[in-house]
Design an enzyme around this catalytic site. Structure first.
Site, short mmCIF file in Angstrom:
data_model
loop_
_atom_site.label_atom_id
_atom_site.label_comp_id
_atom_site.label_asym_id
_atom_site.label_seq_id
_atom_site.Cartn_x
_atom_site.Cartn_y
_atom_site.Cartn_z
CB ILE A 82 -0.96 0.03 1.29
CG1 ILE A 82 -2.02 -1.11 1.04
CG2 ILE A 82 -1.67 1.41 1.45
CD1 ILE A 82 -2.86 -1.34 2.29
CB CYS A 83 1.01 4.47 -0.31
SG CYS A 83 1.51 5.99 -0.57
#
Length: 368
Positions: free
Chosen positions: A152-153
């Site tokens: 995630i990111c």
């Protein structure tokens, strides 16, 4: 005789005032009756199966029968600078729950809240230390040679780096709104796109860490809100009036606020290194990145990759994500776009129907 194009009648004003008062009265009642337990985030049932130095690894309870669960476990790697709950914000908008419903055996690394003593942790500590220990634990726990990663990111950049260095331990790599090329947004971009990267590149991170040790979450939040100041500082609160009489809608709004303003500080040394090497230096795509004395060459990343990006993402603009495709050595590389924003890819209504099913289908097709 002159008349105004918009006629405002006293009866209409009285009716609107009465309706607003009723909404505010019910809203105040809703708010005063709520407790912190009502604003639960990260609520999907799970067990802490591994822990070290304040970092916890969760194993989520299955939501489908055992026969439908894939043999390859999936580890979610959140960013270090945000709470893990973005993947499990509320019961009906949870990436974790949706992945479980796809028959995926889900684990998650909760990086926790760094203490002052943790300001000395390096990226090497996180990638070759904590993340590697977690992967080894899950491999041993399942009796498998390799597992899948979902980043995630910022956690996606870390997952990409880890998978490149450890091709013998990772079978599939799924990325969501992941910054890979931190300069790719500069060509033909709108002023508000990539603003976080621009501000980060100009920030005196050395001085920030010298003053604070760990960079406070409040500083990070203020930077995030400056990327869209009117909406994030004023607009969303003005809109709350429209939902005050809807208890569930208010709960969901407060869940997002709890996640946004309850995140961890950024470990000092790690933050310096990430800004220096990834953001400012853009070393991941330049081939100059070294972690623990080992060079990170994306051409060595040959496993199947699913790279998911948000079309309306102004935090990590799509060009910064899809740049990965031209750097990796994988012949099984897939990009998938979702018409949403950076956070909406996890919490938006459209994403609930698209994100996890896409991941599940992609993993099944590759015998996960």
């Amino acid at each position: 005789m002159f008349s105004f194009p918009i006629q405002i009648l006293p009866a209409d004003i009285a009716a609107e005032t009465a309706a607003l008062n009723a909404k505010l009265t019910k809203g105040i009642s809703n708010l005063t009756k709520m407790t912190d337990d009502d604003i639960d985030i990260g609520s999907t049932p799970k067990d802490v199966i591994f822990e070290q130095d304040g970092i916890e690894v969760y194993h989520y309870h299955a939501l489908v029968e055992q026969a439908k669960i894939m043999k390859t476990p999936l580890l979610i790697v959140p960013p270090l600078i945000n709470g893990y709950e973005v993947a499990d914000l509320q019961p009906d908008r949870s990436l974790v729950r949706n992945l479980l419903n796809q028959g995926i055996d889900v684990y998650l690394n909760n990086w926790g809240y760094p203490r002052q003593v943790d300001k000395f942790r390096t990226i090497d500590d996180y990638i070759n230390g904590y993340l590697d220990d977690t992967v080894d634990f899950i491999r041993q726990h399942h009796g498998v040679d390799r597992i899948a990663l979902l980043g995630i990111c910022q956690g996606g950049a870390m997952s990409t780096t880890y998978a490149t260095l450890n091709p013998d331990k990772i079978s599939h790599l799924v990325l969501t709104v992941t910054p890979i090329d931190f300069d790719a947004y500069k060509a033909n971009h709108k002023p508000h796109e990539g603003l976080m990267f621009t501000m980060g590149a100009e920030a005196d991170v050395e001085q920030m860490v010298a003053v604070h040790g760990n960079v406070p979450a409040t500083v990070l939040n203020e930077s995030f809100m400056m990327a869209s100041p009117f909406i994030l500082n004023y607009g969303k609160y003005a809109d709350v009036i429209d939902i005050l009489d809807d208890r569930q809608a208010v709960q969901n709004f407060l869940r997002m606020e709890k996640w946004l303003f309850g995140g961890p500080d950024a470990g000092g040394q790690m933050f310096k290194e990430f800004v220096r090497d990834f953001l400012k230096g853009n070393k991941l795509v330049k081939g100059d990145l070294e972690i623990g004395g080992r060079k990170v060459d994306l051409k060595n990343l040959t496993i199947p990759i699913l790279n998911i990006f948000a079309e309306k993402d102004h935090i990590v603009p799509p060009p910064c994500t899809v740049a990965l495709g031209k750097h990796v050595g994988s012949k099984d590389y897939t990009e998938f776009a979702i018409a949403t924003g950076h956070i909406g890819i996890y919490t938006g209504g459209l994403s609930q129907k698209v994100l996890a099913p896409t991941v599940g289908k992609w993993m099944r097709e590759r015998n996960a």
